[in-house]
Design a protein around this motif. Structure first.
Motif, PDB file in Angstrom:
ATOM      1  N   SER A 256     -10.695  -1.148  -1.435  1.00 19.09           N
ATOM      2  CA  SER A 256     -11.049  -2.288  -0.588  1.00 19.09           C
ATOM      3  C   SER A 256     -10.199  -2.256   0.674  1.00 19.09           C
ATOM      4  O   SER A 256      -8.989  -2.020   0.620  1.00 19.09           O
ATOM      5  CB  SER A 256     -10.822  -3.595  -1.360  1.00 19.09           C
TER       6      SER A 256
ATOM      7  N   GLU B 114      -9.420  -4.781   2.446  1.00 17.89           N
ATOM      8  CA  GLU B 114      -8.493  -5.911   2.392  1.00 17.89           C
ATOM      9  C   GLU B 114      -7.255  -5.552   1.571  1.00 17.89           C
ATOM     10  O   GLU B 114      -6.129  -5.915   1.922  1.00 17.89           O
ATOM     11  CB  GLU B 114      -9.177  -7.135   1.769  1.00 17.89           C
ATOM     12  N   ARG B 115      -7.455  -4.825   0.479  1.00 17.46           N
ATOM     13  CA  ARG B 115      -6.308  -4.472  -0.374  1.00 17.46           C
ATOM     14  C   ARG B 115      -5.407  -3.450   0.318  1.00 17.46           C
ATOM     15  O   ARG B 115      -4.189  -3.483   0.171  1.00 17.46           O
ATOM     16  CB  ARG B 115      -6.795  -3.938  -1.714  1.00 17.46           C
TER      17      ARG B 115
END
Length: 431
Positions: free
Chosen positions: A149, A151-152
């Motif tokens: 991800s 975001e991660r």
């Protein structure tokens, strides 16, 4: 015009260096395999990628000593955590070769992305930090399987940099990446404009650039091994470059025989001797070629002894003294003759005085003789060692060039003979 005597001495010397270099190359590969030099070198490179440079002010001698540490095996939380990831861990075998000696850029990028993804998951979903819980086991066992991800990834890098600012001492070592490394990886992320595929390619390019330098490190380490091996071989065989040159300049038969053998060797091995450098190693097939092409040093000495009575010491007298040496005096020259041959300068003062009869060597006297060789021939051994460290391909290539030069010199010499042919001397022309 080049003096043929000097050229023949050079050819003989190059051929001797080639023989020793071939043997040293095979021995260096055995040593490199035994100590896992490739695996250690790769691990050192990855360690430098994950950890920042330690601010240590080292002097010249300290840096020189560090260069001779061939068996470096970095041990810290970050490198342990990286190598315990399944993508890397299972590339190694069991037993003493657990650490992989090579892996591809895709394995590096995949492992680093997974570590960042796991760290990002802990940061976002578990309100955790970027520190590793157990580097010896890895955090992956406690993290559920999740897709990569964006975001991660960005959360993980931000958390790593933030944790470095608030943690101190040993706690910093538990963070997945070192601070400067995390900032560099974050820059790669920005260069990718948040595209995971481009980011992965940037990580792989970073790994490839590092591996290019890693290959140079490996070559330097092998050259250090060759230098050490070369000196030990020169000492063991008593192969002093200055002594060899002196004997080649005085012994016509020995010189001619060596030139003949060098010419035959060059003719039988016309293809340039090369070393495979796919990952900085000599491959298994190349080692087989070395073994096939390697003329045994003992075999060469035996061949020289059969054809030349006084040339059995051209490749070196041997550093270990025999049990007994008989001394006699040459009636014509008055010089002492030692049978079997031995280095007179390295004998004890008492043994040097003996003009006839046997000289006995017990174990103690043999060791004394061996260490006196080191003192009397140190610089000759050092030059031999430096020559061996240049490698067999260098001497093989140089031998081919010198043999071509020798052939051209001979042709030029023969072409000056004008006693035959169709040219008529002006003195013999009819009026």
């Amino acid at each position: 015009m080049i003096d043929n005597l000097a050229l023949d001495i050079v050819i003989g010397l190059i051929f001797i260096y080639l023989l020793y270099s071939l043997l040293a190359t095979v021995l260096s590969e055995i040593i490199a395999t035994y100590i896992g030099l490739r695996a250690r070198n790769l691990k050192e490179a990855v360690d430098r990628m994950l950890n920042d440079e330690k601010e240590e002010h080292k002097g010249l001698l300290s840096r020189l000593g560090d260069s001779f540490k061939l068996t470096k095996n970095p041990k810290n939380s970050r490198i342990t955590n990286f190598y315990n990831h399944p993508e890397i861990k299972y590339l190694g075998s069991t037993g003493i070769f657990k650490i992989p000696s090579q892996f591809k850029a895709v394995s590096f990028s995949k492992t680093l992305l997974n570590l960042l993804n796991e760290t990002g998951y802990k940061t976002l979903m578990l309100n955790g930090n970027a520190k590793m819980k157990d580097p010896d086991e890895g955090d992956i066992k406690e993290i559920p399987v999740t897709q990569l991800s964006k975001e991660r990834i960005i959360a993980a890098l931000d958390a790593i940099i933030a944790d470095h600012k608030k943690e101190t001492g040993k706690e910093k070592e538990k963070i997945v990446l070192d601070e400067e490394t995390a900032k560099y990886v974050l820059n790669l992320w920005f260069d990718s404009y948040g595209d995971l595929v481009k980011f992965k390619l940037h990580l792989e390019a970073w790994f490839d650039r590092t591996m290019e330098q890693c290959l140079e490190w490996y070559k330097r380490k092998i050259q250090i091994i060759l230098l050490i091996l070369g000196f030990m071989m020169a000492w063991f065989f008593n192969a002093d470059t200055f002594t060899i040159i002196s004997k080649l300049s005085k012994d016509d038969k020995a010189r001619e025989r060596l030139v003949s053998m060098a010419n035959a060797y060059a003719e039988n091995n016309k293809e340039k001797l090369t070393v495979a450098e796919v990952d900085g190693t000599v491959g298994e097939r190349q080692l087989q070629d070395y073994n096939a092409k390697l003329d045994s040093l003992l075999g060469v000495k035996k061949e020289l002894e059969q054809d030349i009575a006084n040339a059995n010491s051209i490749l070196g007298l041997g550093g270990w003294a025999p049990d007994t040496v008989n001394v006699s005096v040459d009636d014509k020259t008055g010089n002492r003759i030692y049978t079997p041959q031995i280095d007179r300068n390295s004998l004890s003062e008492e043994d040097k005085k003996i003009t006839s009869g046997p000289i006995g060597f017990d174990t103690s006297k043999k060791w004394s003789y061996f260490f006196r060789l080191f003192i009397h021939h140190f610089f000759g051994f050092l030059i031999t060692a430096i020559a061996i460290s240049l490698g067999a391909p260098f001497w093989f290539d140089l031998l081919n060039k010198i043999m071509k030069l020798r052939t051209s010199v001979k042709q030029d010499t023969n072409s000056t003979n004008t006693s035959t042919g169709g040219t008529v001397s002006p003195l013999n022309r009819e009026a």
